[in-house]
Write an enzyme that holds these catalytic residues in place. Sequence first.
Site, short mmCIF file in Angstrom:
data_model
loop_
_atom_site.label_atom_id
_atom_site.label_comp_id
_atom_site.label_asym_id
_atom_site.label_seq_id
_atom_site.Cartn_x
_atom_site.Cartn_y
_atom_site.Cartn_z
N HIS A 269 1.00 -1.03 -0.13
CA HIS A 269 0.12 0.11 -0.03
C HIS A 269 0.77 1.29 -0.07
CE1 HIS A 269 -3.74 2.28 1.11
NE2 HIS A 269 -2.73 3.28 1.56
N GLU A 270 1.63 1.39 0.97
CA GLU A 270 2.61 2.53 0.88
C GLU A 270 3.54 2.62 -0.14
OE1 GLU A 270 1.42 4.51 3.10
OE2 GLU A 270 0.31 3.39 4.48
N HIS A 273 1.80 4.27 -2.92
CA HIS A 273 1.85 5.89 -2.98
C HIS A 273 3.32 6.34 -3.13
CE1 HIS A 273 -1.77 7.04 -0.51
NE2 HIS A 273 -1.39 5.97 0.39
ZN ZN Z 1 -2.83 5.32 1.75
#
Ligand code: ZN
Length: 505
Positions: A269-270, A273
């Site tokens: 997830h990170e 980003h």
């Molecule tokens: Zn996020």
Amino acid sequence: MKQETAEKWELFRTLLQKISAYEEAVALMNWDLRTGAPRKGAETRAATIGLLSTEAFKLQTSAEMGEYLSYLNHATVLGELDDVQRRMVLEVQEDYDRSIKIPAQKFQEYTELTAHAETLWEDFKEDSDFAGFEPYLTQIVDKTQEFIDYWGPRATRYDTLLHMYEPDLTVEKVDQVFGQLRDRLVPLVEAVTAAKNKPEAPFLDQLFDKEQQEKFSRFLLEQIGYDFEAGRIDETVHPFETTINHGDVRITTNYKQDDVTSAIFSSLHEGGHALYEQNVAEDLAGSPLGQGTSMGIHESQSRFWENVVGRSLPFWQRYFGDLQQHFPTELKDVNAEQFYRGSNRVENSLIRIEADELTYNLHIIIRYEIEKMLFNEGLAVSELPKVWNEKYKSYLGLTPPNDGLGVLQDVHWSGGLFGYFPSYALGNMYAAQITHTLRKELPQFEGFIAEGNFLPIKEWLTDKIYKYGKSRKPSEIILAVTGEELNPDYLADYLEEKFKAIYGF
Ligand code: ZN
């Protein structure tokens, strides 16, 4: 471009660089506060952050900045600026208009307060001490209300906050798309709950060595193309990504001994980003356009890598063997499909960041409704635990045993991030809609995942989304990439197809 305009442009960029130098220092200090800075230095650190942020704020709202902006707006009208320059002026003008309305003193108080509260939140959460946290949260809400008055409310007071994270997003629109999504998800959750063919995953209920988890997370991040020469990974209670500068995009994760999937998916997830931030075009780097365009589009990228890629069957067909090598005893008699099904179990739960892909959206709808109540309907902060628990009971059939597992679980409010939560569900919707187009344009999509060949996917996303940074608005991105406006049906379709297959109905 006239000589005078060229000179003004240079002065404007120099001032922007000065502001971004302060911002870089503050970002690094914030990162440090959350990754193990000594507790006793926290108070002084919060004051320092407040001071440096205020210096940046003063430059942003200075007479000098006002003068450059008015000159450059005029140059825009005369057609002297190119498209990117025009966007930059527009972006800075929006910040200027928003900031100029807030007295510098008020801004400094607010920054110090939130930096301090964010540090204290961890303990309050740990101790389930809402009473201890309440005075801080009350002050943060009151100051945010004051800021809304300074800015001038949009359609509703809460609209003003939404607009900060997702430009031009309105309560009216969110009510509509969340309503549409809820109407399709509630029966789906019911069908999944009633399904006979539930995935069994007793192998997940074991202890997994943290060091091995860390190695595996790093390996996956390398696989998807996260550049470790331009970033690093650390451990925090609440995982996050932060951009220190274009060549320094950091992420954190949380290794849980009793939940091996937690760090895997939070790292992806990170990492998602970070891929966005690391792949903004060089010529926008360091400028006000050098970041992801909005929280919603940002979240679509983290969700894409976490869920669409990471929680897919082809992904585990490729990577389960590697995971098994890290945990040969724990995963001895398990295969890729069992792991895939097991890590996609749907279960109503109390903690947002541990929720499955399907019920996750309900956690967001709860927070959205509570924030609307706080800012549009005068809900008192003292009432939050009660309202929180009622909503969890009605949406998910659960009551938190304490506030640490309830209203105190998220860091966001301690940092003053109201209006931010909807971006998570928007991100899921954007991700599904973008993936629908991606599959059409890259028909080998699943084959690429099964081969661990992420370059073509990353390049497609860079070309369509990442490289533009903030030079395109979210609504422009979604329209340009998919040919239509935000449409929640893509997410509902994707979830239906996926979970019908897993649960066999
Ligand atoms: Zn996020």
